[in-house]
Design an enzyme around this catalytic site. Sequence first.
Site, PDB file in Angstrom:
ATOM      1  N   TYR A  98      38.278  48.883  41.635  1.00 12.27           N
ATOM      2  CA  TYR A  98      37.588  49.378  40.436  1.00 12.27           C
ATOM      3  C   TYR A  98      37.970  48.655  39.142  1.00 12.27           C
ATOM      4  CZ  TYR A  98      35.222  52.998  43.032  1.00 12.27           C
ATOM      5  OH  TYR A  98      34.384  53.650  43.902  1.00 12.27           O
ATOM      6  N   GLU A 140      36.245  59.631  46.809  1.00 16.17           N
ATOM      7  CA  GLU A 140      36.454  58.772  47.976  1.00 16.17           C
ATOM      8  C   GLU A 140      37.797  59.043  48.644  1.00 16.17           C
ATOM      9  OE1 GLU A 140      35.761  54.917  46.280  1.00 16.17           O
ATOM     10  OE2 GLU A 140      33.683  55.449  45.818  1.00 16.17           O
TER      11      GLU A 140
END
Length: 391
Positions: A98, A140
Site C-alpha cells: 500500500y 484483508e
Amino acid sequence: MAKALTKEQMSLIKSSAPVLAEYGTAITKCFYSNLFNAHPELLHLFNHSNQKQTKQQQALANTLYAAAANIEQLESLLPVVRQIAQKHRSLQVKPEHYPIVGHHLLAAIKEVLGNDASDELIEAWEVAYGIIAEIFISVEKEMYQEVQEQEGGWSGYRRFTVKKKKPETSLVTSFYLVPEDGQTIPLYVPGQYITIKGYSQDEDDEYTHLRQYSLSDAPNQEYFRLSIKRDGTVSTYMHQQVEEGATVELTAPAGEFVTDLDGDDELVLISAGIGITPLMSMAKGALRAKRTRSVHFLHATTHKEAHVFFNEVEQLEETYSSFKRDVFYSEEDSRRITTEDINQAVRPNQKQQFYICGPEAFIQDISEALREAGVSNDHVHVEVFTPRIPV
C-alpha cells in the site's frame, strides 16, 4: 493509525471530483507506468491483458472519482471495498504494497494535473489514501485469517494436481484439481473463484500471470473444478500445457458473489456464455443442500455445441422437480433473453434472488429489465468478468 481528514481537506477532495472525472484515466495510466518502471516485480500481481486493454486504468479512475465524491461518507463504499479486498486476498496483496501504491498514485496526480494540483490538495489526498489503505488492510487481514483458519484452508499458494481434464466444448475445458499434499480442501461458497498462477508461452516473458476462475461445481472436499474458456495467456497455458497429472498453484477460494445455501428464496440464475460457471455451482449447491429449493436457470449462448454443461443442466431438470431451465441460442434459433422473458421470470408474490453473470452489456440489459419489472436492487447480484477495481 491514519490521520483524520479536516473539513477543509474533505472540501478540497470533494471539489476535485470533476477534475478526476475528466483526467482520471490519464492519471491512472501515468500511475501504472511509473509504478511498474520503479517496481517491475509487481507485474507478477497484475492481469497483463487488462493492463493492455486499459481496463484496470479505467477501473482505478472510477475508484478515485467514487472516493472523492463520497469522501464524507466512505463507509458507503464498504460493500465495494469487500469485493476488492476479496480480489486482493486472492492475489496475495499485502500491507507492504500500500505505501508503494500510494506514493506513485499521489505522484501521478501531481504529474498529470500540474499546477492544478496544489500542495494542499496533494496533502489532503495523502491523508485520504492513508485512511482508505487502513480500511483495506484491516478488512484483508480478517480475510487472510478466516481462510487460513477454516478447515482445509491455507495461506499463500498451494499445489494441486490435475486429476482429470475434460473438454466441455470446443473452447471450454474443465480441470478437476486435488491437493498435491493429499489433505482436505475447504468447503467454498457457490459463486466463489480461485486465483491460478500461470505462465506465458512467450520465452521472453519472465513474469507469472495470475487469473481468477470461478469454481464450477457444487462445494465438496474432494476436488475443485475449474471450467476454463481458452481466451488469454493463462487459459491458453492451461489448455495447451497443463495435462492430467500436472501440478498448478492456487490461492484459496474468494469472492462476494455468492448465494445462501440455507435460504428459501427462489434462485433465478441468468447467464451468458462462460458466465454460466459460477451459476452452475450455485444451482448444484443449492439443490444438493435443499432439493425442494426453487431454481430457475436462464442461459444464453450462440448454439447448443457452445452450451457449457448442457448435459449437467439437463440432468438437474430430470432429478429435481423444483428446477426449471430456459435456453436461448442466438445463432441456432435466433433467441435472446428479452424483457418479456425477464417479466415472466419475476414473480411479485414470491421471494426471489437474481444472480446475473456474463459480459458487461448483457448484465446491464438484464439489470435494467429487472428494475423495470420492479425488482429491488437488494435482490439483484451481478458478476462481470472484467476488473472492477484493481490494487
